[in-house]
Motif scaffolding. Structure first.
Motif, PDB file in Angstrom:
ATOM      1  N   UNK A  77       0.818  -1.217   0.000  1.00 43.42           N
ATOM      2  CA  UNK A  77       0.000   0.000   0.000  1.00 43.42           C
ATOM      3  C   UNK A  77       0.852   1.268   0.000  1.00 43.42           C
ATOM      4  N   UNK A  78       1.736   1.459   0.988  1.00 45.45           N
ATOM      5  CA  UNK A  78       2.548   2.702   0.937  1.00 45.45           C
ATOM      6  C   UNK A  78       3.525   2.713  -0.229  1.00 45.45           C
ATOM      7  N   UNK A  79       4.106   1.555  -0.569  1.00 44.44           N
ATOM      8  CA  UNK A  79       5.043   1.518  -1.680  1.00 44.44           C
ATOM      9  C   UNK A  79       4.336   1.865  -2.988  1.00 44.44           C
ATOM     10  N   UNK A  80       3.108   1.343  -3.159  1.00 42.67           N
ATOM     11  CA  UNK A  80       2.347   1.663  -4.363  1.00 42.67           C
ATOM     12  C   UNK A  80       2.020   3.139  -4.456  1.00 42.67           C
ATOM     13  N   UNK A  81       1.661   3.720  -3.305  1.00 41.87           N
ATOM     14  CA  UNK A  81       1.338   5.148  -3.302  1.00 41.87           C
ATOM     15  C   UNK A  81       2.585   5.972  -3.625  1.00 41.87           C
ATOM     16  N   UNK A  82       3.716   5.611  -2.981  1.00 40.91           N
ATOM     17  CA  UNK A  82       4.972   6.330  -3.234  1.00 40.91           C
ATOM     18  C   UNK A  82       5.343   6.242  -4.703  1.00 40.91           C
ATOM     19  N   UNK A  83       5.260   5.053  -5.264  1.00 43.32           N
ATOM     20  CA  UNK A  83       5.603   4.854  -6.680  1.00 43.32           C
ATOM     21  C   UNK A  83       4.677   5.679  -7.580  1.00 43.32           C
ATOM     22  N   UNK A  88       6.467   7.303   3.281  1.00 46.60           N
ATOM     23  CA  UNK A  88       7.773   6.766   3.662  1.00 46.60           C
ATOM     24  C   UNK A  88       7.864   6.642   5.176  1.00 46.60           C
ATOM     25  N   UNK A  89       7.361   7.678   5.882  1.00 46.43           N
ATOM     26  CA  UNK A  89       7.353   7.598   7.356  1.00 46.43           C
ATOM     27  C   UNK A  89       6.488   6.439   7.850  1.00 46.43           C
ATOM     28  N   UNK A  90       5.349   6.269   7.182  1.00 45.05           N
ATOM     29  CA  UNK A  90       4.475   5.149   7.577  1.00 45.05           C
ATOM     30  C   UNK A  90       5.156   3.819   7.315  1.00 45.05           C
ATOM     31  N   UNK A  91       5.864   3.709   6.198  1.00 38.71           N
ATOM     32  CA  UNK A  91       6.581   2.476   5.874  1.00 38.71           C
ATOM     33  C   UNK A  91       7.702   2.234   6.885  1.00 38.71           C
ATOM     34  N   UNK A  92       8.388   3.294   7.264  1.00 37.76           N
ATOM     35  CA  UNK A  92       9.459   3.163   8.258  1.00 37.76           C
ATOM     36  C   UNK A  92       8.894   2.704   9.602  1.00 37.76           C
ATOM     37  N   UNK A  93       7.753   3.291  10.007  1.00 34.64           N
ATOM     38  CA  UNK A  93       7.131   2.898  11.276  1.00 34.64           C
ATOM     39  C   UNK A  93       6.691   1.443  11.234  1.00 34.64           C
ATOM     40  N   UNK A  94       6.178   1.029  10.073  1.00 36.33           N
ATOM     41  CA  UNK A  94       5.737  -0.360   9.928  1.00 36.33           C
ATOM     42  C   UNK A  94       6.918  -1.313  10.080  1.00 36.33           C
ATOM     43  N   UNK A  95       8.035  -0.992   9.449  1.00 32.06           N
ATOM     44  CA  UNK A  95       9.214  -1.850   9.554  1.00 32.06           C
ATOM     45  C   UNK A  95       9.767  -1.860  10.977  1.00 32.06           C
TER      46      UNK A  95
END
Length: 487
Positions: free
Chosen positions: A274-280, A308-315
Motif C-alpha cells: 500500500x505505501x510503496x504503491x502510493x509512493x511509486x 515513507x514515514x508510515x513504511x518506516x514505522x511499519x518496519x
C-alpha cells in the motif's frame, strides 16, 4: 462359548491334579495295608512266642506252670482268634499238657541233642488223616532238653481277619481321596476361571484397541497377577491416548503456526504494497510531468514523505515484534520504577502532540518497582495511549494501579470512548487487526501497536486482557512482576 472354554481349562487343570491325588492315595493305601498287616502278624507271633517262653522259663526255674497254663487256656478261649489254637507240652517225650488237639512230635526227634527249629508256614503230621498248613507255629525247649512246648495256630477266618489290615483304612483313604478330589475340583475351577478370563482379556486387548477391561478377577494370587496385568494395560492405553492427543495438539499447533506465518506474510505484503504503491504512483506522476507546477510538486512530495514515514514505522514495529517473540529471553531486565516510566512516557506524548485533545491521567505510587526494561515499558505505554487517541473517540485515558500480591502488580488502562464490538475483542492483539481498516489507515496506524503491547508484557513475565467498560470505553488489565529486594 465362554462357559465351554472355562470348562475346558478346568478339566485340563483338574485331570493332572486328580491323577496325582489318586496315585498318592493308592501308594499310601498299599503302604498302610502292608504295614498294618505286618504289625498284626508280628503281634500274633510275639504273643505265642511269649507264652511259650513263660512256660519254659517256669520249668527252668522249678516253678509249677499249672496256674499260668490255666490262665492262658482261659485267655485263648475268650479270644475268637485262638479258637483253633493247639498247644502241646511234652516232658521226656510224654504229653503232660495240651490245648486243643495234641501235636504229635516227629519220631526222629531227639530230646537229648535238641536241634529244634522255629519256622513258619511248615506242615506237620497230626492225629488227623490230612496235612494242614499252619499260619504260625512255635517250638521251644528247656535248657535240659526235657521239656518241649509246641504251639500251632491254623488258618481260620478269625486269624485271617486279625492279621489283615482294618477296613477302616480303606474308608479313611477313600474319604481322603474324595475330599482331595473335591478340593482339586475347587482349585481347578478357580484357576481355570482366572486363566479363561485372562485369555479372553488378552484376545480382546490384542484385537480391539478400544477395549476397556472390566473383568472381576477372584481375590487370589493369580487374580492379583491378572489385575496387575490389567493395570499395566490400562496405563499403557492411557499413555497411548495421551501421546495421540499430544501429537494431535502438536500437529494442530504446527498447522496453526504455519497458517499464522502464511497469514502474516500475506498481511505484511499487503501492508507494504500500500505505501510503496502510493509512493511509486506519486513519483511516477512527478517524473511524467516535468512541467508540473511547484505547488503540486510540493504536495506530491509531501505525500511521498508521509508514506515513507508510515513504511518506516511499519518496519520498526515488525522489528520490535520479531525481537519480542523470538528474542524475549535475551531482553535485559532490571528493577524499574514504574512511576518514573509512566511520568516520562506521558511527558513525551504531551510534547509530541500525538494525543491531540485527549488527556492522559495516571495514578501510580511513587515507589512502584517492577522487573522490566525501561525502553520497552515506555513503548508499551505509548502504544496504549496512541490506540486510545486514534480510535476511542474519547477525551481522556487513565493508567492506575488496582492491586498487588507477593508476585505481581495489577494495573488498568482505560479510556472513556466508545469501545469496540464484542466480536472484535478476541482479535485486538492480532497483527494488522483493525476494526475499521479504512479509518485506521487514514490515521496512519500500522495495526501492530496492541500486538507490541501484548508481546512486551508477556516477554516481561506478565499477562494482559481486554474488555469493554460498563460506562463506555476500552479497558486493558495487565500485570508486571514485582521487584522484591533480597528475594
Amino acid at each position: 462359548m465362554g462357559l465351554k472354554k472355562h470348562i475346558k481349562y478346568q478339566w485340563r487343570l483338574l485331570l493332572p491334579l486328580l491323577l496325582l491325588v489318586w496315585l498318592i492315595v493308592i501308594v499310601l493305601g498299599v503302604w498302610m495295608f502292608h504295614t498294618e498287616k505286618k504289625l498284626k502278624v508280628e503281634k500274633l507271633r510275639t504273643q505265642i512266642t511269649l507264652v511259650n517262653s513263660r512256660i519254659v522259663a517256669a520249668y527252668d526255674s522249678n516253678t509249677d506252670p499249672s496256674d499260668f497254663l490255666d490262665f492262658i487256656k482261659d485267655y485263648y478261649r475268650q479270644n475268637p482268634v485262638y479258637d483253633d489254637i493247639r498247644m502241646s507240652v511234652y516232658h521226656t517225650g510224654t504229653l503232660i499238657y495240651q490245648i486243643g488237639e495234641p501235636i504229635q512230635v516227629p519220631e526222629t526227634r531227639d530230646f537229648k541233642t535238641g536241634g529244634i527249629t522255629n519256622t513258619a508256614d511248615t506242615q506237620f503230621d497230626t492225629n488227623e488223616s490230612r496235612r494242614e498248613s499252619n499260619f504260625y507255629y512255635d517250638v521251644l525247649q528247656s535248657r535240659d532238653h526235657k521239656l518241649l512246648v509246641y504251639t500251632m495256630l491254623p488258618f481260620s477266618p478269625e486269624v485271617v481277619a486279625a492279621s489283615s489290615a482294618s477296613k477302616s483304612i480303606y474308608v479313611i483313604l477313600i474319604s481322603v481321596a474324595i475330599l482331595a478330589t473335591f478340593m482339586a475340583l475347587v482349585i481347578a475351577h478357580r484357576i481355570g476361571k482366572n486363566i479363561s478370563m485372562l485369555r479372553d482379556f488378552a484376545m480382546r486387548a490384542g484385537s480391539d484397541p478400544t477395549f476397556v477391561p472390566s473383568m472381576a478377577f477372584p481375590r487370589d494370587e493369580i487374580g492379583d497377577i491378572a489385575r496387575q496385568i490389567v493395570k499395566f494395560y490400562n496405563e499403557r492405553s492411557a499413555s497411548i491416548i495421551k501421546l495421540k492427543r499430544e501429537h494431535k495438539v502438536a500437529m494442530h499447533a504446527l498447522e496453526e503456526k504455519t497458517r499464522l506465518k502464511r497469514e502474516l506474510t500475506n498481511n505484511i505484503n499487503h501492508e507494504l504494497k500500500t505505501p510503496i504503491g502510493v509512493i511509486k504512483g506519486y513519483l511516477d506522476t512527478i517524473n511524467e510531468h516535468p512541467d508540473m507546477d511547484e505547488e503540486s510538486r510540493r504536495h506530491f512530495m509531501q505525500k511521498v514523505g508521509e508514506h515513507v514515514n508510515r513504511l518506516t514505522q511499519l518496519l520498526d514495529d515488525l522489528s520490535s515484534i520479531t525481537r519480542l517473540e523470538y528474542g524475549s529471553k535475551m531482553i535485559n531486565t532490571e528493577p524499574v520504577d514504574f512511576h518514573e516510566v509512566v511520568f516520562q512516557a506521558v511527558s513525551d506524548l504531551e510534547t509530541s502532540g500525538i494525543l491531540g485533545q485527549m488527556v492522559f491521567n495516571y495514578d501510580i505510587p511513587t515507589y512502584c518497582r517492577v522487573i522490566g526494561n525501561n525502553g520497552l515499558l515506555i513503548a508499551m505505554i505509548n502504544n496504549l495511549a496512541k490506540n486510545a487517541a486514534s480510535y476511542s473517540k474519547g477525551t481522556e485515558c487513565n493508567l492506575i494501579l488496582t492491586d498487588k500480591d507477593d508476585e505481581f502488580f495489577y494495573f488498568a488502562f482505560y479510556d472513556n470512548g466508545v469501545g469496540v464490538k464484542e466480536s472484535s475483542l478476541p482479535h485486538l492483539f492480532e497483527r494488522f487487526f483493525r476494526e475499521d481498516s479504512g479509518r485506521s489507515r487514514k490515521k496512519g496506524g500500522t495495526g501492530l501497536g496492541l500486538c507490541i503491547v501484548q508481546n512486551t508484557i508477556e516477554a516481561l513475565g506478565g499477562a494482559i486482557t481486554a474488555s469493554n467498560r460498563e460506562g463506555g470505553g476500552l479497558l486493558f488489565r495487565f500485570t508486571l512482576k514485582r521487584y522484591i529486594p533480597n528475594a
